[in-house]
Write a protein that holds these residues in place. Structure first.
Motif, PDB file in Angstrom:
ATOM      1  N   PRO A 342      30.598  47.121  59.476  1.00 46.16           N
ATOM      2  CA  PRO A 342      31.752  46.309  59.082  1.00 46.16           C
ATOM      3  C   PRO A 342      32.534  46.910  57.919  1.00 46.16           C
ATOM      4  O   PRO A 342      33.729  46.650  57.768  1.00 46.16           O
ATOM      5  CB  PRO A 342      31.115  44.973  58.675  1.00 46.16           C
ATOM      6  CG  PRO A 342      29.857  44.902  59.477  1.00 46.16           C
ATOM      7  CD  PRO A 342      29.365  46.312  59.535  1.00 46.16           C
ATOM      8  N   ASN A 343      31.866  47.724  57.084  1.00 43.97           N
ATOM      9  CA  ASN A 343      32.513  48.291  55.900  1.00 43.97           C
ATOM     10  C   ASN A 343      32.626  49.809  55.936  1.00 43.97           C
ATOM     11  O   ASN A 343      32.668  50.469  54.896  1.00 43.97           O
ATOM     12  CB  ASN A 343      31.761  47.868  54.631  1.00 43.97           C
ATOM     13  CG  ASN A 343      30.289  48.238  54.663  1.00 43.97           C
ATOM     14  OD1 ASN A 343      29.664  48.246  55.722  1.00 43.97           O
ATOM     15  ND2 ASN A 343      29.711  48.513  53.516  1.00 43.97           N
ATOM     16  N   GLY A 344      32.695  50.387  57.132  1.00 38.85           N
ATOM     17  CA  GLY A 344      32.898  51.829  57.229  1.00 38.85           C
ATOM     18  C   GLY A 344      31.876  52.495  58.123  1.00 38.85           C
ATOM     19  O   GLY A 344      31.135  51.834  58.856  1.00 38.85           O
ATOM     20  N   VAL A 345      31.811  53.817  58.050  1.00 38.14           N
ATOM     21  CA  VAL A 345      30.900  54.596  58.891  1.00 38.14           C
ATOM     22  C   VAL A 345      29.819  55.220  58.008  1.00 38.14           C
ATOM     23  O   VAL A 345      30.120  55.961  57.066  1.00 38.14           O
ATOM     24  CB  VAL A 345      31.651  55.700  59.664  1.00 38.14           C
ATOM     25  CG1 VAL A 345      30.671  56.513  60.504  1.00 38.14           C
ATOM     26  CG2 VAL A 345      32.735  55.085  60.549  1.00 38.14           C
ATOM     27  N   TYR A 346      28.567  54.905  58.307  1.00 34.99           N
ATOM     28  CA  TYR A 346      27.435  55.389  57.513  1.00 34.99           C
ATOM     29  C   TYR A 346      26.888  56.690  58.091  1.00 34.99           C
ATOM     30  O   TYR A 346      26.583  56.781  59.278  1.00 34.99           O
ATOM     31  CB  TYR A 346      26.313  54.355  57.497  1.00 34.99           C
ATOM     32  CG  TYR A 346      26.524  53.195  56.564  1.00 34.99           C
ATOM     33  CD1 TYR A 346      25.722  53.009  55.444  1.00 34.99           C
ATOM     34  CD2 TYR A 346      27.542  52.265  56.801  1.00 34.99           C
ATOM     35  CE1 TYR A 346      25.900  51.933  54.588  1.00 34.99           C
ATOM     36  CE2 TYR A 346      27.733  51.188  55.956  1.00 34.99           C
ATOM     37  CZ  TYR A 346      26.912  51.025  54.851  1.00 34.99           C
ATOM     38  OH  TYR A 346      27.110  49.957  54.011  1.00 34.99           O
ATOM     39  N   ARG A 347      26.740  57.660  57.217  1.00 32.36           N
ATOM     40  CA  ARG A 347      26.035  58.907  57.533  1.00 32.36           C
ATOM     41  C   ARG A 347      25.088  59.201  56.380  1.00 32.36           C
ATOM     42  O   ARG A 347      25.231  58.644  55.296  1.00 32.36           O
ATOM     43  CB  ARG A 347      27.029  60.054  57.734  1.00 32.36           C
ATOM     44  CG  ARG A 347      27.984  59.838  58.904  1.00 32.36           C
ATOM     45  CD  ARG A 347      28.929  61.037  59.075  1.00 32.36           C
ATOM     46  NE  ARG A 347      29.787  60.891  60.246  1.00 32.36           N
ATOM     47  CZ  ARG A 347      30.954  60.268  60.245  1.00 32.36           C
ATOM     48  NH1 ARG A 347      31.416  59.725  59.114  1.00 32.36           N
ATOM     49  NH2 ARG A 347      31.674  60.178  61.342  1.00 32.36           N
ATOM     50  N   PHE A 348      24.119  60.102  56.605  1.00 34.61           N
ATOM     51  CA  PHE A 348      23.152  60.418  55.570  1.00 34.61           C
ATOM     52  C   PHE A 348      23.235  61.882  55.164  1.00 34.61           C
ATOM     53  O   PHE A 348      23.416  62.762  56.003  1.00 34.61           O
ATOM     54  CB  PHE A 348      21.718  60.134  56.042  1.00 34.61           C
ATOM     55  CG  PHE A 348      21.401  58.666  56.181  1.00 34.61           C
ATOM     56  CD1 PHE A 348      21.393  57.839  55.073  1.00 34.61           C
ATOM     57  CD2 PHE A 348      21.097  58.124  57.420  1.00 34.61           C
ATOM     58  CE1 PHE A 348      21.096  56.486  55.196  1.00 34.61           C
ATOM     59  CE2 PHE A 348      20.786  56.779  57.556  1.00 34.61           C
ATOM     60  CZ  PHE A 348      20.790  55.955  56.437  1.00 34.61           C
ATOM     61  N   THR A 349      23.058  62.134  53.864  1.00 27.37           N
ATOM     62  CA  THR A 349      22.930  63.499  53.376  1.00 27.37           C
ATOM     63  C   THR A 349      21.530  64.010  53.699  1.00 27.37           C
ATOM     64  O   THR A 349      20.672  63.264  54.177  1.00 27.37           O
ATOM     65  CB  THR A 349      23.139  63.565  51.856  1.00 27.37           C
ATOM     66  OG1 THR A 349      22.056  62.868  51.207  1.00 27.37           O
ATOM     67  CG2 THR A 349      24.467  62.925  51.449  1.00 27.37           C
TER      68      THR A 349
END
Length: 381
Positions: A342-349
Motif C-alpha cells: 500500500p505504501n510503495g514497492v519493497y525490495r531488500f539490500t
C-alpha cells in the motif's frame, strides 16, 4: 508384495517424507508471529496482528500458497527478549513453522535473531527499526521496515526548518529502539546547527513523567523529540499539556495511529511524526487496503497494521516463489522480493534492509495525520 519389496517401498516413502521436512508434510503452511500482546506495547502489537490476519484472510481467499491454506501461529513476546526467545523456540520446535515474523521491539528482535540463525529459519520484522540489526549480517534476517537513521536523513532538515528549531530536548524509551532514535535524530539535527538542550530516557510502562517534564521546562528547548509507543507516548503528551509546556513535539513511534490519537485527545494536536505509513495517502492500492482494513476492524490502519499486513504478504510471496517450505529456498526467495505494498514497492539490500517504499512526515490536525512531506526510502549506502 513380498517383505523385501514392501520394506524397500516403506524405506523410500520414509526418505521422501524426511526430505520434505516437517513443514512440507503439514496440511497448512505455518507462519510464526511474535508480537507484544500484553504489557505497555500491547496496543501496537495487536495492530500488527490485525494487519497480519487481514493479509492471511485475503491470501487464503485466493487459495492460499502451495495449494495449502496459510496458518498464522501467534505468540506473545511482550517486547521482552527472554519471552520472545521462548516464543520462537516453541514456534520452531513444537509448531514447526516455516517462517518467523517478529518481534516488534528492536531489543526483542535482536534476541531472537541468533535463534533464527541457529535453526536456519527465515525471520522477517515489519517493525523493529534499530539500524544496528541489519549491520549484524545475519543471512536469515530481513527488515521490512524503515530505520531511524533513514527517517532522520529524510526529514531532519524539514523539521529543523519548518519548526524553526534552535535547540531540542531528546526523550526516548530506554531500549535499543529509543536510544537509537535519539542518537540518529540528534546527530542529524546537530549537523544542521540545532543544539541539544537535554537527553532523557524512561522505562516501558512509565506513568509519571512529571520529574522528566520539570527538567524539560527548565531546559526551555524549541522542540522536543520523542521516541515512544502508544501507551507511554499518550501519557507523556497529556502530562506535557498539563504542565503547560509550549515546546513543539515531534518524533518517531505511534504518533500517527488511531489508538494514540484517541487516547491522547486534543493534546495530540500539532505533533509532527516521521512514519513509514499513513492511511491518508491517496493511491488506489492504499485506499483498497484502507477500505478492507476498516471493513474488518472498524478503524483505519496505522503504521503497525500496515507493518503486519506487509510482512505477511512478503513472507507468503517468498514461499510461493520458493515453491516449497524449504528454509533455504524461502531465504533465497526473500532476497529477491519485489512486493507492491500500500505504501510503495519493497525490495531488500544484500544485508536484508528494505527500501523502495515511501516514508512520510505528518502533522496531527483535527485528530487526523496530515501529510506535509514524503520521501522514498532509499537503499543505505
Amino acid at each position: 508384495m513380498n517383505r523385501y519389496v514392501l520394506g524397500c517401498a516403506l524405506a523410500a516413502l520414509t526418505a521422501t517424507l524426511a526430505a520434505a521436512g516437517p513443514a512440507d508434510a503439514q496440511d497448512s503452511v505455518r507462519i510464526g508471529l511474535v508480537e507484544p500482546l500484553t504489557g505497555s506495547v500491547a496496543y501496537n502489537g495487536k495492530s500488527v496482528v490485525e494487519g497480519a490476519r487481514l493479509a492471511i484472510e485475503q491470501i487464503n481467499a485466493k487459495g492460499g500458497v502451495l495449494g495449502k491454506p496459510v496458518e498464522l501461529v501467534i505468540e506473545d513476546g511482550q517486547c521482552a527478549p527472554a519471552n520472545s526467545v521462548n516464543a520462537v523456540e516453541k514456534l520452531v520446535q513444537k509448531d514447526k513453522v516455516a517462517v518467523l515474523v517478529g518481534a516488534f521491539c528492536s531489543s526483542a528482535t535482536a534476541a531472537i535473531m541468533p535463534v533464527a540463525a541457529k535453526y536456519k529459519i527465515p525471520l522477517v520484522t515489519g517493525v523493529s527499526s534499530s539500524a544496528a540489526l541489519t549491520e549484524q549480517n545475519n543471512p536469515w534476517f530481513f527488515r521490512a521496515a524503515e530505520t531511524d537513521a533513514l527517517m532522520a536523513k529524510a526529514f531532519a532538515k524539514i523539521l529543523a526548518t519548518d519548526l524553526k528549531l534552535k535547540s531540542v530536548a531528546y526523550v526516548g524509551v530506554n531500549d535499543d529502539w529509543g536510544r537509537g532514535g535519539v542518537e540518529e535524530f540528534s546527530r542529524d539535527l546537530s549537523a544542521l546547527g540545532v543544539k541539544t538542550a537535554l537527553t532523557e530516557y524512561f522505562d516501558h510502562g512509565t506513568t509519571d513523567f512529571f520529574t522528566l517534564l520539570t527538567k524539560l521546562r527548565a531546559a526551555k528547548p524549541d522542540g522536543i523529540f520523542v521516541a515512544a509507543e502508544t501507551q507511554d507516548g499518550s501519557i507523556l503528551v497529556k502530562q506535557f499539556q498539563e504542565m503547560g509546556l509550549q515546546s513543539k513535539v515531534f518524533g518517531v513511534g505511534s504518533w500517527a495511529t488511531a489508538d494514540f490519537i484517541n487516547l491522547t485527545g486534543d493534546a495530540a494536536e500539532g505533533i509532527h511524526a516521521a512514519v513509514p505509513y499513513v492511511s491518508s495517502v491517496e493511491t488506489p492500492r492504499n485506499q483498497d487496503f484502507v477500505k478492507a482494513y476498516q471493513a474488518k476492524y472498524n478503524v483505519k490502519p496505522g503504521k503497525y497494521g500496515a507493518a503486519g499486513y506487509n510482512a505477511l504478504n512478503i513472507v507468503v510471496q517468498a514461499v510461493a516463489r520458493a515453491g516449497s517450505t524449504d528454509a533455504e529456498a524461502i531465504r533465497a526467495a526473500l532476497a529477491k522480493t519485489s512486493y507492491e505494498a500500500p505504501n510503495g514497492v519493497y525490495r531488500f539490500t544484500a544485508k536484508g534492509q528494505a527500501y523502495g517504499f515511501d516514508a512520510v512526515l505528518v502533522r496531527i490536525e483535527g485528530g487526523t495525520p496530515k501529510v506535509i512531506a514524503s520521501s522514498p526510502v532509499e537503499a543505505p549506502q
